[in-house]
Design a protein around this motif. Structure first.
Motif, PDB file in Angstrom:
ATOM      1  N   ASN A   1       4.047  -3.886  -4.643  1.00  7.93           N
ATOM      2  CA  ASN A   1       3.699  -2.623  -4.247  1.00  7.93           C
ATOM      3  C   ASN A   1       2.324  -2.162  -4.105  1.00  7.93           C
ATOM      4  N   VAL A   2       1.435  -3.445  -4.415  1.00  3.48           N
ATOM      5  CA  VAL A   2       0.088  -3.051  -4.085  1.00  3.48           C
ATOM      6  C   VAL A   2      -0.250  -3.723  -2.645  1.00  3.48           C
ATOM      7  N   TYR A   3      -0.647  -2.807  -1.809  1.00  5.26           N
ATOM      8  CA  TYR A   3      -0.790  -3.143  -0.269  1.00  5.26           C
ATOM      9  C   TYR A   3      -2.125  -3.411  -0.389  1.00  5.26           C
ATOM     10  N   ILE A   4      -2.523  -4.764   0.224  1.00  6.62           N
ATOM     11  CA  ILE A   4      -3.854  -5.242   0.327  1.00  6.62           C
ATOM     12  C   ILE A   4      -4.205  -5.900   1.646  1.00  6.62           C
ATOM     13  N   GLU A   5      -5.175  -5.440   2.320  1.00  5.05           N
ATOM     14  CA  GLU A   5      -5.284  -5.941   3.684  1.00  5.05           C
ATOM     15  C   GLU A   5      -6.017  -7.315   3.426  1.00  5.05           C
ATOM     16  N   GLY A   6      -5.482  -8.171   4.131  1.00  7.63           N
ATOM     17  CA  GLY A   6      -5.927  -9.445   3.892  1.00  7.63           C
ATOM     18  C   GLY A   6      -4.902 -10.760   3.585  1.00  7.63           C
ATOM     19  N   SER A   7      -5.165 -11.845   3.699  1.00 10.30           N
ATOM     20  CA  SER A   7      -4.186 -13.038   3.476  1.00 10.30           C
ATOM     21  C   SER A   7      -4.010 -13.546   2.159  1.00 10.30           C
TER      22      SER A   7
ATOM     23  N   ASN B   1      -2.996  -1.302   6.488  1.00 13.51           N
ATOM     24  CA  ASN B   1      -4.318  -2.058   6.725  1.00 13.51           C
ATOM     25  C   ASN B   1      -5.152  -0.913   6.803  1.00 13.51           C
ATOM     26  N   ASP B   2      -4.940   0.451   7.716  1.00 16.42           N
ATOM     27  CA  ASP B   2      -5.736   1.279   7.922  1.00 16.42           C
ATOM     28  C   ASP B   2      -6.124   2.240   6.606  1.00 16.42           C
ATOM     29  N   ASP B   3      -5.590   2.006   5.464  1.00 13.05           N
ATOM     30  CA  ASP B   3      -5.842   2.616   4.272  1.00 13.05           C
ATOM     31  C   ASP B   3      -7.297   2.052   3.678  1.00 13.05           C
ATOM     32  N   ILE B   4      -7.589   1.086   4.258  1.00 14.88           N
ATOM     33  CA  ILE B   4      -8.883   0.325   3.601  1.00 14.88           C
ATOM     34  C   ILE B   4      -9.871   1.257   3.793  1.00 14.88           C
ATOM     35  N   ILE B   5      -9.903   2.229   4.938  1.00 20.11           N
ATOM     36  CA  ILE B   5     -11.046   3.445   5.105  1.00 20.11           C
ATOM     37  C   ILE B   5     -10.706   4.483   4.239  1.00 20.11           C
TER      38      ILE B   5
END
Length: 658
Positions: free
Chosen positions: A459-465, A579-583
């Motif tokens: 449940n920790v969303y991280i943009e990346g592989s 992924n958009d939450d990175i901003i």
């Protein structure tokens, strides 16, 4: 085909230019028009070049015209043997007669180009001058050398020229040995570079088209010809084999039915007597030098196969109007043993490290069409492809595992036929490892050349592989276990030839990425441990809410929850949901490590100074957070558990690390 990486496939296109297509897209998903280009010559072109250095390419067209193309400058030049406008002439009145598909070859023995008309020509100076090195090598029947196409029209482009050479082949291992075949059924060979020629046409061979010639890569005296008489309305297959330079021939057509008239035959360059044949109706294979053949169509359309070529462990086929096709793993045919039974593991083909992807990277599914549906080419698999055979009756209780080790014996990755029951899937998290198929007969598994994925924090969303890094070029061992049986084989991962890097640089990149991945896994394990401790503590608080006599425990538990929450907020960003939450939300340390991992995850093994500095910075920050984590685990949780025991309340326990 040339011998570059990726190698390129060349050929003529009906009513179009010649074409040159990369055999794979090493940095993309599919082979598209970006991987295509025109080459020398025209629609009817034979194309010839030095496969190791195809800068200068010769391609033919009508009536003996030849283009010399400099593929570096893309400048072409006509180098026709005799620049004569033949189109209104009767073939018998032509200085030289050329087939519509007039053969052109390049020979490694003398760095020369050869061109077949009714005679054979050679140039050693890129077409500046040509020498005639043979007499007329056809039947030269003037009764069949009149105006083409009459009484309806004069076919002046040469498509109906007759009495011409249709194929030229030089021996791959013996200098000076050249074979020719004509469109009216003659076969000749020279063993002294063209000084003397011998007519070695098989006894009793009727007038026919010698469509291709193959010289064995294993025996200089052995050759094969593919003949056809379809222009006489005779669709009988016509393959012949000689083992004495053409003195005697035997027919080798058993198993190929009438109607599948033969266009090409090739011998495998690794396994002697393994033959491939292209016919009017598809593909055939022989494991015994042509004594008998079996159809082997697989997913190839029912189509005329006009040529076959072996290149870099692949079998390349050209077809009549249905594109180029590549069978990209000849190791299967080369290792096939009809007598082998039971559990088997085949040696995988050595694989080149590339950056692209392929629809064939996933598990095999016999029922689905492999590859894209749009008009683009399918990429070859981008990993190491394992093939293994399970018995007719598979033991459902027997475990099946695959372990891959490096040259030092360290385990790189391990797989099982059983899914990981402990794996937790969540948005923005890692993917589970693929499982090994466990069906009777042939099975296929593609290893993506990567180390195991790093551990995630549910449940920790991280943009990346989360994928592990790619294994370095080198020798590897695969161990496949099925129940109590075990099979072992070796294979190599090869570097992309276009990347200039040393073994030391690959090793440095491997060690650096391993450190980054180890840090990510360590962080997320700590996060998961404290998340579970927090859950247990919050459950404890709920129980204590109704018992005022245990306020001391409740206060300590609430303080622990607050401390874990504060620590967790420093380490992971739980507000992100896409992924958009990175901003929208600032990355925390684990996401920063994953971003650094992504920057390093390249086929080029370069570790930049910026990456080193960022890893040092992140490691310094994690050192602080890790000390706080250890204080929580070793002091705060211990103190709460001690207090609980003193007050007769069940303690909080931490989950076991993997």
């Amino acid at each position: 085909t040339d011998n570059l990486f990726p190698y390129r496939v060349y050929g003529g296109q009906q009513d179009n230019t010649s074409v040159m297509i990369e055999s794979r897209n090493p940095s993309g998903w599919a082979i598209s028009d970006h991987n295509w280009n025109s080459s020398a010559g025209g629609e009817s072109a034979f194309i010839a070049f030095n496969p190791d250095d195809p800068r200068y390419t010769m391609g033919g067209s009508y009536q003996g015209t030849i283009e010399l193309l400099d593929q570096k400058t893309n400048e072409g030049k006509g180098v026709m043997i005799s620049p004569i406008q033949y189109q209104a002439l009767q073939p018998k009145n032509m200085k030289y007669r050329f087939n519509w598909n007039a053969p052109i070859i390049w020979s490694k023995h003398d760095n020369a180009f050869y061109h077949g008309g009714n005679k054979l020509f050679r140039t050693t100076n890129l077409g500046k001058s040509w020498e005639v090195i043979s007499p007329d090598l056809t039947r030269n029947d003037e009764s069949k050398l009149g105006i083409s196409g009459v009484p309806y029209t004069n076919e002046g482009a040469g498509g109906e020229n007759y009495g011409t050479l249709s194929y030229v082949k030089d021996s791959p291992n013996e200098k000076g040995v050249i074979w020719t075949g004509s469109d009216d059924g003659f076969v000749h060979v020279t063993r002294d570079g063209g000084k003397t020629w011998t007519n070695v046409t098989p006894a009793g061979l009727q007038e026919c088209l010698i469509n291709s010639i193959e010289v064995s890569p294993h025996d200089n005296a052995t050759a094969y010809i593919a003949t056809t008489r379809y222009k006489f309305n005779d669709f009988t297959p016509g393959l012949f084999k000689t083992t004495d330079y053409g003195k005697t021939w035997v027919k080798i057509n058993e198993g190929i039915p009438y109607g599948a008239f033969t266009r090409v035959v090739r011998e495998d360059d690794v396994r002697k007597d393994l033959l491939y044949a292209g016919t009017e109706t598809g593909f055939y294979i022989s494991y015994n030098g042509g004594k008998n053949w079996s159809a082997c169509q697989l997913n190839l359309p029912v189509v005329a196969i006009t040529d076959l070529m072996i290149r870099q462990g692949d079998l390349v086929a050209s077809t009549q109007g249905r594109a180029f096709w590549i069978f990209d793993d000849l190791s299967l045919f080369r290792q096939y043993d009809a007598a082998a039974k039971g559990f088997q593991l085949l040696r995988p083909e050595d694989a080149v490290r590339v950056s692209g992807f392929s629809p064939m990277d996933g598990p095999a599914n016999d029922s689905e069409e492999r590859g894209p549906s749009s008009p683009i080419g399918t990429n070859a698999p981008t990993g190491v492809v394992f093939y293994y055979v399970l018995p007719e009756k598979v033991d459902s209780a027997a475990s099946l595992t695959l372990q891959i080790k490096d040259a030092q014996g360290a385990v790189v990755h391990a797989y099982s036929s059983e899914a990981d029951k402990k794996f937790v899937s969540f948005p923005g998290g890692p993917n589970p490892d693929p499982t090994l198929s466990k069906k009777s007969g042939f099975n296929r598994f593609v290893w993506n050349m990567r180390y195991p994925s790093v551990e995630g924090a549910p449940n920790v969303y991280i943009e990346g592989s989360y994928r592990g890094h790619k294994a370095s070029p080198g020798l590897y061992t695969a161990i496949l276990k099925y129940g109590s049986e075990e099979k072992t084989t070796t294979f190599s991962i090869l570097p992309n030839p276009g990347i200039q890097a040393t073994a030391a640089e690959y090793q440095e990149s491997h060690e650096f990425q391993s450190k980054v991945e180890a840090a990510i896994t360590e962080i997320h394990r700590a996060v998961n441990q404290l998340k579970e401790a927090k859950r247990q503590t919050e459950d404890l608080i709920k129980v204590l809410d109704t018992d005022a006599s245990r306020k001391e425990i409740k206060d300590a538990a609430e303080a622990l929850v607050k401390k874990i929450t504060t620590w967790d907020e420093k380490v992971v960003q739980r507000k992100s949901e896409s992924n958009d939450d990175i901003i929208n939300f600032v990355n925390k340390i684990s996401a920063d490590y994953i971003f650094l991992k992504g920057e390093l995850d390249s086929n080029t093994p370069m570790v930049s100074q910026g990456a080193r500095e960022q890893l040092d910075a992140l490691n310094g920050l994690w050192k602080t957070y890790k000390a706080e984590y250890e204080e929580i685990v070793q002091k705060d949780v211990v103190n709460l558990n001690t207090l609980c025991r003193q007050k007769g309340v069940d303690k909080v326990s931490l989950p076991t690390s993997k």
